[in-house]
Design a protein around this motif. Structure first.
Motif, PDB file in Angstrom:
ATOM      1  N   LEU A  49      -4.907  10.980 -16.434  1.00  0.00           N
ATOM      2  CA  LEU A  49      -4.207  12.059 -15.763  1.00  0.00           C
ATOM      3  C   LEU A  49      -4.898  12.397 -14.446  1.00  0.00           C
ATOM      4  CD1 LEU A  49      -3.739  12.495 -18.926  1.00  0.00           C
ATOM      5  CD2 LEU A  49      -3.092  14.807 -18.274  1.00  0.00           C
ATOM      6  N   MET A  50      -4.094  12.538 -13.427  1.00  0.00           N
ATOM      7  CA  MET A  50      -4.619  12.944 -12.133  1.00  0.00           C
ATOM      8  C   MET A  50      -4.063  14.322 -11.807  1.00  0.00           C
ATOM      9  SD  MET A  50      -6.577  10.528 -11.268  1.00  0.00           S
ATOM     10  CE  MET A  50      -6.919  11.009  -9.583  1.00  0.00           C
ATOM     11  N   LEU A  51      -4.951  15.290 -11.629  1.00  0.00           N
ATOM     12  CA  LEU A  51      -4.512  16.637 -11.314  1.00  0.00           C
ATOM     13  C   LEU A  51      -3.889  16.666  -9.928  1.00  0.00           C
ATOM     14  CD1 LEU A  51      -4.454  19.653 -12.131  1.00  0.00           C
ATOM     15  CD2 LEU A  51      -6.686  19.870 -11.015  1.00  0.00           C
ATOM     16  N   MET A  52      -2.693  17.242  -9.847  1.00  0.00           N
ATOM     17  CA  MET A  52      -2.025  17.366  -8.556  1.00  0.00           C
ATOM     18  C   MET A  52      -2.267  18.745  -7.956  1.00  0.00           C
ATOM     19  SD  MET A  52       1.638  15.714  -9.550  1.00  0.00           S
ATOM     20  CE  MET A  52       2.282  15.802  -7.880  1.00  0.00           C
ATOM     21  N   ALA A  53      -2.109  19.778  -8.786  1.00  0.00           N
ATOM     22  CA  ALA A  53      -2.215  21.137  -8.265  1.00  0.00           C
ATOM     23  C   ALA A  53      -2.429  22.125  -9.391  1.00  0.00           C
ATOM     24  CB  ALA A  53      -0.957  21.498  -7.485  1.00  0.00           C
ATOM     25  N   THR A  54      -3.004  23.248  -9.007  1.00  0.00           N
ATOM     26  CA  THR A  54      -3.222  24.359  -9.922  1.00  0.00           C
ATOM     27  C   THR A  54      -2.358  25.521  -9.449  1.00  0.00           C
ATOM     28  OG1 THR A  54      -5.495  23.647 -10.272  1.00  0.00           O
ATOM     29  CG2 THR A  54      -4.943  25.914 -10.888  1.00  0.00           C
ATOM     30  N   SER A  55      -1.665  26.133 -10.387  1.00  0.00           N
ATOM     31  CA  SER A  55      -0.680  27.149 -10.040  1.00  0.00           C
ATOM     32  C   SER A  55      -0.961  28.454 -10.775  1.00  0.00           C
ATOM     33  CB  SER A  55       0.698  26.597 -10.425  1.00  0.00           C
ATOM     34  OG  SER A  55       1.675  27.594 -10.475  1.00  0.00           O
ATOM     35  N   ASN A  56      -1.128  29.522 -10.024  1.00  0.00           N
ATOM     36  CA  ASN A  56      -1.307  30.844 -10.616  1.00  0.00           C
ATOM     37  C   ASN A  56      -0.084  31.700 -10.323  1.00  0.00           C
ATOM     38  OD1 ASN A  56      -4.138  30.837 -11.702  1.00  0.00           O
ATOM     39  ND2 ASN A  56      -4.557  30.261  -9.600  1.00  0.00           N
ATOM     40  N   GLU A  57       0.300  32.493 -11.291  1.00  0.00           N
ATOM     41  CA  GLU A  57       1.499  33.321 -11.168  1.00  0.00           C
ATOM     42  C   GLU A  57       1.398  34.232  -9.955  1.00  0.00           C
ATOM     43  OE1 GLU A  57       1.534  36.862 -12.291  1.00  0.00           O
ATOM     44  OE2 GLU A  57       3.635  37.158 -11.821  1.00  0.00           O
ATOM     45  N   GLY A  58       2.425  34.179  -9.125  1.00  0.00           N
ATOM     46  CA  GLY A  58       2.515  35.073  -7.982  1.00  0.00           C
ATOM     47  C   GLY A  58       1.722  34.664  -6.758  1.00  0.00           C
ATOM     48  N   SER A  59       1.034  33.545  -6.815  1.00  0.00           N
ATOM     49  CA  SER A  59       0.276  33.112  -5.639  1.00  0.00           C
ATOM     50  C   SER A  59       0.571  31.653  -5.336  1.00  0.00           C
ATOM     51  CB  SER A  59      -1.217  33.332  -5.849  1.00  0.00           C
ATOM     52  OG  SER A  59      -1.673  32.597  -6.956  1.00  0.00           O
ATOM     53  N   LYS A  60       0.127  31.219  -4.159  1.00  0.00           N
ATOM     54  CA  LYS A  60       0.383  29.839  -3.752  1.00  0.00           C
ATOM     55  C   LYS A  60      -0.445  28.881  -4.596  1.00  0.00           C
ATOM     56  CE  LYS A  60       1.585  30.666   1.088  1.00  0.00           C
ATOM     57  NZ  LYS A  60       1.255  30.350   2.503  1.00  0.00           N
ATOM     58  N   ALA A  61       0.121  27.723  -4.817  1.00  0.00           N
ATOM     59  CA  ALA A  61      -0.589  26.718  -5.594  1.00  0.00           C
ATOM     60  C   ALA A  61      -1.741  26.125  -4.792  1.00  0.00           C
ATOM     61  CB  ALA A  61       0.376  25.615  -6.017  1.00  0.00           C
ATOM     62  N   THR A  62      -2.748  25.676  -5.507  1.00  0.00           N
ATOM     63  CA  THR A  62      -3.877  24.982  -4.887  1.00  0.00           C
ATOM     64  C   THR A  62      -3.718  23.499  -5.161  1.00  0.00           C
ATOM     65  OG1 THR A  62      -5.326  26.876  -5.256  1.00  0.00           O
ATOM     66  CG2 THR A  62      -6.375  24.752  -4.812  1.00  0.00           C
ATOM     67  N   TYR A  63      -3.584  22.719  -4.098  1.00  0.00           N
ATOM     68  CA  TYR A  63      -3.329  21.287  -4.226  1.00  0.00           C
ATOM     69  C   TYR A  63      -4.626  20.498  -4.158  1.00  0.00           C
ATOM     70  CZ  TYR A  63       1.625  22.284  -3.610  1.00  0.00           C
ATOM     71  OH  TYR A  63       2.901  22.749  -3.775  1.00  0.00           O
TER      72      TYR A  63
END
Lengths: 112, 116
Positions: free
Chosen positions: B44-58
């Motif tokens: 698995l290769m992480l693409m992005a981390t997503s937190n509710e209500g904020s911009k994703a971190t790629y």
């Protein structure tokens, strides 16, 4: 050096025997450690998590952690053909929700 | 508990079209959702981390304009692959962590994307 290293296998073990899967990690600050099982074409399934040195047992599975050696292992007792899968070791620097680094996985084959 | 669903499970589309994949935590509130991509026989290769209500971190090397992530609520995150091309064909998997829990990630069943 990869952050999480695993032998890709395949590791072939006779049915009923103990399968031993190993993983080393490079970040000495790592706090959370996980083993996932992934069948072909499916998503990973959590088997065990371990956070402190020593052994943790859950049914036929035992996870072992040695932070001094930066080493984590998974033992599967009484191996069954249904245990044949790829086992992913995963490590996180934090104890709260954060990025987990996955190893490339070890393919385990249990032969009848 | 800790069930994560994804929809659709499989999608085939023509090159140039956009595809939206939904990830839902069914029985818990997810602080954070993660999007992974997995090519055959690779990890698995992480693409992005997503937190509710904020911009994703790629992650480095992942084009944010191509892979649009929206985390609208504590139970839903979406990944839109814009202007998909054959090289985007892959197995896309989301995961979620509980709001009150430790670092365990619970994975969705994955979405197989094939771009013709």
């Amino acid at each position: 050096q990869k952050e999480v290293e695993q032998n890709s296998g395949p590791l072939s073990v006779p049915e009923g025997a103990i399968a031993s899967l190993n993983c080393t990690y490079s970040d000495r600050g790592s706090q959370s450690f996980f083993w996932y099982r992934q069948y072909s074409g499916k998503s990973p399934e959590l088997i065990m998590s371990i956070y402190s040195n020593g052994d943790k047992e859950d049914g036929r599975f035992t996870a072992q952690l040695n932070k001094a050696s930066q080493y984590v292992s998974l033992l599967i007792r009484d191996s069954q053909p249904s245990d044949s899968a790829t086992y992913l070791c995963a490590v996180s620097r934090y104890s709260s929700a954060s990025k987990i680094i996955f190893g490339s996985g070890t393919r385990l084959s249990i032969r009848p | 508990g800790a069930v994560v669903s994804q929809h659709p499970s499989r999608v085939i589309c023509k090159s140039g079209t956009s595809v939206k994949i939904e990830c839902r935590s069914l029985d818990f509130q997810a602080t954070t959702m993660f999007w992974y991509r997995q090519f055959p026989k690779q990890s698995l290769m992480l693409m992005a981390t997503s937190n509710e209500g904020s911009k994703a971190t790629y992650e480095q090397g992942v084009e944010k304009d191509k892979f649009l992530i929206n985390h609208a609520s504590l139970t839903l995150s979406t990944l839109t692959v814009t202007s998909a091309h054959p090289e985007d064909s892959s197995f896309y998997i989301c995961s979620a962590t509980r709001k009150e829990g430790l670092d365990t990630q619970y994975f969705g069943p994955g979405t197989r994307l094939t771009v013709l």
